[in-house]
Design a protein around this motif. Structure first.
Motif, PDB file in Angstrom:
ATOM      1  N   THR A 212       0.822  -1.198   0.000  1.00  0.00           N
ATOM      2  CA  THR A 212       0.000   0.000   0.000  1.00  0.00           C
ATOM      3  C   THR A 212       0.862   1.256   0.000  1.00  0.00           C
ATOM      4  O   THR A 212       0.582   2.222  -0.727  1.00  0.00           O
TER       5      THR A 212
ATOM      6  N   ALA B 110       2.117   1.860  -3.459  1.00  0.00           N
ATOM      7  CA  ALA B 110       1.051   2.239  -4.383  1.00  0.00           C
ATOM      8  C   ALA B 110       0.649   3.686  -4.148  1.00  0.00           C
ATOM      9  O   ALA B 110       0.534   4.485  -5.090  1.00  0.00           O
TER      10      ALA B 110
ATOM     11  N   HIS C 175       3.193   6.024  -5.326  1.00  0.00           N
ATOM     12  CA  HIS C 175       3.127   6.182  -6.775  1.00  0.00           C
ATOM     13  C   HIS C 175       2.034   7.177  -7.162  1.00  0.00           C
ATOM     14  O   HIS C 175       2.235   8.033  -8.038  1.00  0.00           O
TER      15      HIS C 175
ATOM     16  N   PHE D 230      -7.450   4.750  -3.662  1.00  0.00           N
ATOM     17  CA  PHE D 230      -6.761   3.484  -3.443  1.00  0.00           C
ATOM     18  C   PHE D 230      -7.785   2.525  -2.864  1.00  0.00           C
ATOM     19  O   PHE D 230      -8.424   2.831  -1.854  1.00  0.00           O
TER      20      PHE D 230
ATOM     21  N   CYS E 230      -6.220   2.990  -8.057  1.00  0.00           N
ATOM     22  CA  CYS E 230      -5.297   1.877  -7.858  1.00  0.00           C
ATOM     23  C   CYS E 230      -5.960   0.791  -7.033  1.00  0.00           C
ATOM     24  O   CYS E 230      -6.617   1.080  -6.032  1.00  0.00           O
TER      25      CYS E 230
ATOM     26  N   PHE F  22      -5.805  -3.581  -5.613  1.00  0.00           N
ATOM     27  CA  PHE F  22      -4.916  -4.484  -4.870  1.00  0.00           C
ATOM     28  C   PHE F  22      -5.380  -5.903  -5.186  1.00  0.00           C
ATOM     29  O   PHE F  22      -6.529  -6.247  -4.883  1.00  0.00           O
TER      30      PHE F  22
ATOM     31  N   THR G  76      -4.252  -0.142 -12.662  1.00  0.00           N
ATOM     32  CA  THR G  76      -3.008  -0.163 -11.901  1.00  0.00           C
ATOM     33  C   THR G  76      -3.317  -0.807 -10.566  1.00  0.00           C
ATOM     34  O   THR G  76      -4.310  -0.462  -9.918  1.00  0.00           O
ATOM     35  N   THR G  77      -2.491  -1.751 -10.157  1.00  0.00           N
ATOM     36  CA  THR G  77      -2.848  -2.501  -8.951  1.00  0.00           C
ATOM     37  C   THR G  77      -1.611  -3.120  -8.315  1.00  0.00           C
ATOM     38  O   THR G  77      -0.545  -3.173  -8.925  1.00  0.00           O
ATOM     39  N   VAL G  78      -1.769  -3.551  -7.094  1.00  0.00           N
ATOM     40  CA  VAL G  78      -0.673  -4.193  -6.380  1.00  0.00           C
ATOM     41  C   VAL G  78      -0.793  -5.692  -6.564  1.00  0.00           C
ATOM     42  O   VAL G  78      -1.812  -6.279  -6.216  1.00  0.00           O
TER      43      VAL G  78
ATOM     44  N   LEU H 297       4.119  -3.475  -7.510  1.00  0.00           N
ATOM     45  CA  LEU H 297       3.143  -2.559  -8.086  1.00  0.00           C
ATOM     46  C   LEU H 297       3.123  -2.732  -9.601  1.00  0.00           C
ATOM     47  O   LEU H 297       4.154  -2.660 -10.256  1.00  0.00           O
TER      48      LEU H 297
ATOM     49  N   THR I 255      -3.638   4.954 -13.707  1.00  0.00           N
ATOM     50  CA  THR I 255      -2.836   5.983 -13.026  1.00  0.00           C
ATOM     51  C   THR I 255      -1.931   6.604 -14.068  1.00  0.00           C
ATOM     52  O   THR I 255      -1.634   5.986 -15.094  1.00  0.00           O
TER      53      THR I 255
END
Lengths: 335, 335
Positions: free
Chosen positions: A166, A169, A172, A243, A271, A273, A287-289, A326, A332
DNA sequence: ACGGATTGCGCAAACGATTGCATTTAATTA
DNA sequence: TAATTAAATGCAATCGTTTGCGCAATCCGT
């Protein structure tokens, strides 16, 4: 074995020894017996073997408890567990708790009865008592937690690096120009809720931003996201980034934001996860973790097998943290 | 049991009978024994029970072979199998073939050794010999196929109504005004490939359209779809609709079509097959045929358990077809 | 009071393997 | 030649249950 013994005119004991290549049986007999066994494709009865060895040797069945099955992250973890287990000669018994405490207890009992050598488990959401888990360890069945761990128990566990995931992210988002970053998290009584929130908070501070409570919400699914996001976007100083604790929630936000006419990522960044199926299906891509479920599963199986085989001391609590990564895509801005 | 017998001054046989509520033991003794057992939470050793009953009774472990795990349809099926099995007192042993024939053979052997009471399986893609399956049935282990069935074997199977699913979907495309409908299918040597193609063909004929071979392609994944679709769209008489064998492929088509600047569904309609996670994530949301994996899983488990418990004769080949349902969303026009 | 049916329980053999110990046979040594 | 030792095999118990059969003790009717 009895048949072999009869046919070859020896005793069952001799057959047993010959098949395990014991040097106390003469070479000729040994080979004759082995060959006969092969030709009549004999294979040992696992049940009998187990009964005989029940004192010394554990079985080679690993119990796996999953809250749900139709779920990207859990599937990946199961995949990892299966891969590691089968590579090391174990098989897995899978049961789904349906997020129910009662069912979880049942499953533990059933697995204990069925003599699994150990259990890999992610708790159901409504599990708040841990007697069933303690009962297992007391009965000598090692336990490894993944994803949803039980902080009250000093048990082995494999989790993802929620905090750093986190933190990175959110960092970023900040470095690509976002200033008002909303946070959709899970309830703080789950460990992952806390860790991710802390990562968010610290990233803000680190970059000189302040934490605005009005941007923090408990929301971890699409329906809720679609319900609460419109109000967020109508605030005087609306967020310029979100997020979300998982991809599903992020997709909900994306749908609303697009519907309201904002351009992603130019006006709003998002973003998630997980990095599951969804991430590459939405438009723009998410965009994601990356949560690396397969890796988590492998490590969990590795720890459990270590415990079972005695590589790790039985009472040891191994705690592993899997690094996240990431994955920057279209929701993003790039630098 | 030995301990109980010793403490209560009776024989092990008596304890066994008392615990199984045999009327040949006096009521007082029976209850005393049962109570003592409960208080010292005794539970029977499944291994020993199994060994004793190995001739008569099968185990309660169902083997499940899956080509992959991280896959919406297979997860749903697994979910259905787990639900049905656990509801009926069975547990499941899960193994992943990784689409490999060799691995599949290994798994079958291992499951045979581990005395599963039956196996539910979807073949690996590169499986072309069936000795391992025949060997299982010969050894008395009932088999149920799902999804990828083996037409050469007269075995029990549960599949989805591919023909009608496709027929209805294509009919829907036609009645909403599409005239040139492309078909992206899997290779025809899989049964589902054939059935879906036939559904497509017959829907065209039924509505007075002709089959144009140039609109039929072998393509069942996103990467391929993204590769071949641009050329399709540059044809003189480009397709005005696509039917894809699964959602993933449909998403690939959608991405390309949007990228090329066409408006979906006004200029191009798209229909998938699965109704997985992806279907509601893309924009517009995907019209698709719901494949009802959970239902397939449940039916498969039901058939297998029937075979195991003798409700169905052991040599009977039960063939079930699960109805599909067309889910109309945004990638096709409404009436 | 006596023979025949109950009733209640224990003995011991399975299930299919493993293994400590005894036994047989052959080889070695004194 | 007798005694000692080594090599090869068998006996029988064990793992934890179940179950056919037999043995006592109690009960019944006459």
């Amino acid at each position: 074995m009895k048949d072999i013994a009869r046919e070859l005119g020896v005793s069952v004991a001799t057959v047993s020894r010959a098949l395990s290549d014991s040097p106390s049986i003469s070479k000729e007999r040994r080979q004759a017996i082995q060959q006969y066994a092969r030709e009549h494709n004999y294979f040992p009865n696992v049940i009998a073997e187990q009964l005989r060895h029940s004192r010394r040797n554990p079985s080679r069945a690993i119990g796996v408890i999953v809250p749900e099955l139709v779920h990207y992250y859990f599937s990946s973890i199961l995949d990892g567990i299966e891969a590691e287990a089968s590579a090391r000669g174990y098989h897995i018994i899978v049961a789904k708790s349906n997020e129910s405490y009662e069912r979880e207890v049942q499953i533990c009992e059933s697995m204990l009865k069925n003599k699994v050598c150990g259990i890999i488990v992610s708790q159901a959401k409504d599990t708040e008592r841990y007697d069933h888990f303690e009962h297992l360890t007391a009965s000598g069945v090692p336990l490894v937690f993944y994803d949803r761990i039980c902080p009250a128990l000093n048990a082995s566990r494999v989790v993802v690096d929620d905090y750093m995931g986190t933190f990175n992210a959110v960092s970023h988002l900040i470095t690509t120009g976002c200033k008002r970053i909303a946070f959709y998290g899970t309830s703080m009584n789950l460990q992952i809720g806390k860790n991710r929130f802390n990562g968010y908070r610290d990233a803000l501070y680190k970059h000189g931003l302040t934490l605005d409570e009005s941007l923090v919400r408990i929301c971890d699914n699409r329906a809720d996201a679609e319900r609460i996001t419109p109000a967020m976007m109508q605030m005087d100083d609306r967020p310029d980034a979100f997020f979300a604790v998982n991809d599903e929630t992020a997709i909900g936000i994306l749908a609303v934001v697009k519907r309201l006419g904002y351009v992603v990522p130019d006006e709003v960044s998002i973003c998630g996860f997980t990095n599951g199926f969804r991430a590459t299906v939405c438009d723009p891509m998410l965009t994601t973790v990356e949560q690396r479920g397969t890796q988590v599963g492998k490590e969990a199986a590795d720890v459990l097998i270590g415990l079972v085989e005695g590589t790790l001391p039985h009472d040891h609590a191994e705690k592993r943290i899997v690094k996240t990564r990431l994955v920057v895509r279209g929701t993003t801005r790039h630098l």
